[in-house]
Scaffold this motif. Sequence first.
Motif, PDB file in Angstrom:
ATOM      1  N   PHE A  52       0.868  -1.186   0.000  1.00 17.74           N
ATOM      2  CA  PHE A  52       0.000   0.000   0.000  1.00 17.74           C
ATOM      3  C   PHE A  52       0.898   1.228   0.000  1.00 17.74           C
ATOM      4  CE2 PHE A  52      -2.391   3.324   2.302  1.00 17.74           C
ATOM      5  CZ  PHE A  52      -3.500   3.409   1.469  1.00 17.74           C
ATOM      6  N   ASP A  53       0.510   2.251  -0.749  1.00 15.84           N
ATOM      7  CA  ASP A  53       1.315   3.461  -0.770  1.00 15.84           C
ATOM      8  C   ASP A  53       0.428   4.670  -1.084  1.00 15.84           C
ATOM      9  OD1 ASP A  53       3.738   4.814  -0.441  1.00 15.84           O
ATOM     10  OD2 ASP A  53       4.112   4.857  -2.594  1.00 15.84           O
ATOM     11  N   VAL A  54       0.878   5.827  -0.611  1.00 20.19           N
ATOM     12  CA  VAL A  54       0.164   7.090  -0.844  1.00 20.19           C
ATOM     13  C   VAL A  54       1.193   8.158  -1.192  1.00 20.19           C
ATOM     14  CG1 VAL A  54      -1.191   8.930   0.246  1.00 20.19           C
ATOM     15  CG2 VAL A  54      -1.668   6.539   0.829  1.00 20.19           C
ATOM     16  N   HIS A  55       0.879   8.976  -2.168  1.00 21.74           N
ATOM     17  CA  HIS A  55       1.670  10.193  -2.393  1.00 21.74           C
ATOM     18  C   HIS A  55       0.720  11.374  -2.555  1.00 21.74           C
ATOM     19  CE1 HIS A  55       5.906   8.877  -2.673  1.00 21.74           C
ATOM     20  NE2 HIS A  55       5.351   7.708  -2.940  1.00 21.74           N
ATOM     21  N   ALA A  56       1.135  12.504  -2.018  1.00 17.97           N
ATOM     22  CA  ALA A  56       0.287  13.703  -2.042  1.00 17.97           C
ATOM     23  C   ALA A  56       0.515  14.493  -3.335  1.00 17.97           C
ATOM     24  CB  ALA A  56       0.625  14.578  -0.836  1.00 17.97           C
ATOM     25  N   LEU A  75       3.881   1.721  -8.687  1.00 18.07           N
ATOM     26  CA  LEU A  75       5.039   0.820  -8.666  1.00 18.07           C
ATOM     27  C   LEU A  75       5.534   0.600  -7.239  1.00 18.07           C
ATOM     28  CD1 LEU A  75       7.199   1.700 -11.821  1.00 18.07           C
ATOM     29  CD2 LEU A  75       5.345   0.049 -11.573  1.00 18.07           C
ATOM     30  N   HIS A  76       5.353   1.602  -6.367  1.00 19.13           N
ATOM     31  CA  HIS A  76       5.766   1.413  -4.966  1.00 19.13           C
ATOM     32  C   HIS A  76       4.902   0.355  -4.289  1.00 19.13           C
ATOM     33  CE1 HIS A  76       7.648   5.728  -4.802  1.00 19.13           C
ATOM     34  NE2 HIS A  76       8.166   4.952  -5.726  1.00 19.13           N
ATOM     35  N   ALA A  77       3.594   0.406  -4.530  1.00 22.28           N
ATOM     36  CA  ALA A  77       2.698  -0.586  -3.920  1.00 22.28           C
ATOM     37  C   ALA A  77       3.013  -1.987  -4.455  1.00 22.28           C
ATOM     38  CB  ALA A  77       1.244  -0.216  -4.194  1.00 22.28           C
TER      39      ALA A  77
HETATM   40 MG    MG Z   1       6.047   5.685  -2.148  1.00 24.91          MG
END
Ligand code: MG
Length: 394
Positions: free
Chosen positions: A244-248, A278-280
């Motif tokens: 799981f990942d989040v970017h603002a 890609l991070h997730a």
């Molecule tokens: Mg990330």
Amino acid sequence: MALSTRVSALIVAAGRGSRAGENGPKQYALLGGQPMLSRTIRAFTDHPRVSDVRVVIHADDLPKYEAAIASLGICPGAPIIGGATRQASVRAGLDALAQEPPDVVLIHDAARPLVDGGLIGRVIAALDRADAALPVLPVADTLKRGANGNVVETIPRDGLYRAQTPQGFRYGEILDAHQAAAKAGRSDFTDDAAIAEWQGIQVALVDGSEHNYKITTAEDLALAQESLMRDDARGFCIRVGSGFDVHAFGPGDGVTLCGLRIPHTHALIGHSDADVALHALTDAILGALGEGDIGMHFPPAEPRWAGAASEMFLRDAVFRTHDKGGTVEHLDLTIICETPKISPHRNAFRASIASIAGIDEARISVKATTTERLGFTGRGEGIAAMATATVRLP
Ligand code: MG
């Protein structure tokens, strides 16, 4: 070896040896209910680093060959008709590959159906540092030379190895070596490494596998049958990991998702290229491997990852899987945002992930959802992504 390196596998199945099966050549004898050759082909078509598989067969075996591959589901390229000897058959195969020359070729005997992905991976990896790679096992038994029923001498076994296949070569070099051997009238080489050695190509030794024995006799076939039944009972291990990942959002005119640049009213903020998808996916694979998370391997505090293309994070996770002799079987991604619209890019995203990870597109899923204007994604403050990876480990 870069993931872009094109690796072809050439499976030599033109032999006439029939000691293992009652009718016809041994490579078509049934093993665990399917022709031995089907299992051999599958070991290579299933390997994520092998881009194509070609099989050299005897002209008389075409119907048998077609029946064998019908059970596979995955089709190798058109079969190549071999010659009178193994050496001539390999040369016919190498000549046929010239239409679309690979960087690297793995030459493998059809009668070694128990070759595993780990061994194939070791041979490919060895070609990073060597021009040719040969899987071997040390000789455990004491060796004797005999004549007329008596021992003539004992041969020191230090430094002696038993050669296996697949043997890996730079395509152009092994093609030249085979052509030179034919020109010199040499037809006595028993494997391709011997031809490479004769041409002065340095051949690196790679750890072979005891399971990867050559099936020659009915006893060998029975032994293989037993070990397959044992493996089926023991099974390989399927692992599932989640990420799981989040970017603002911040000021900018586009976002990078799944390795592709998408025009947008904002950019995503992050230390790397902030490719949340890609991070997730990377974290999902690392999760399945039990190898921590992306931040552990690529600490954001390190300036060298600033602005990094996140493709390398996903590639690294896939490499780690291959290092363990495993494969990434499936990747499932959900991108969560109000904007940009994901659906127009879905197919491009799948293709991009497939090419970065070296996995068939059919094994990749890209989904998208909004959160009905609720929460931080609903307020358009950023993009979240969740992913599941299914990994098969030996
Ligand atoms: Mg990330």
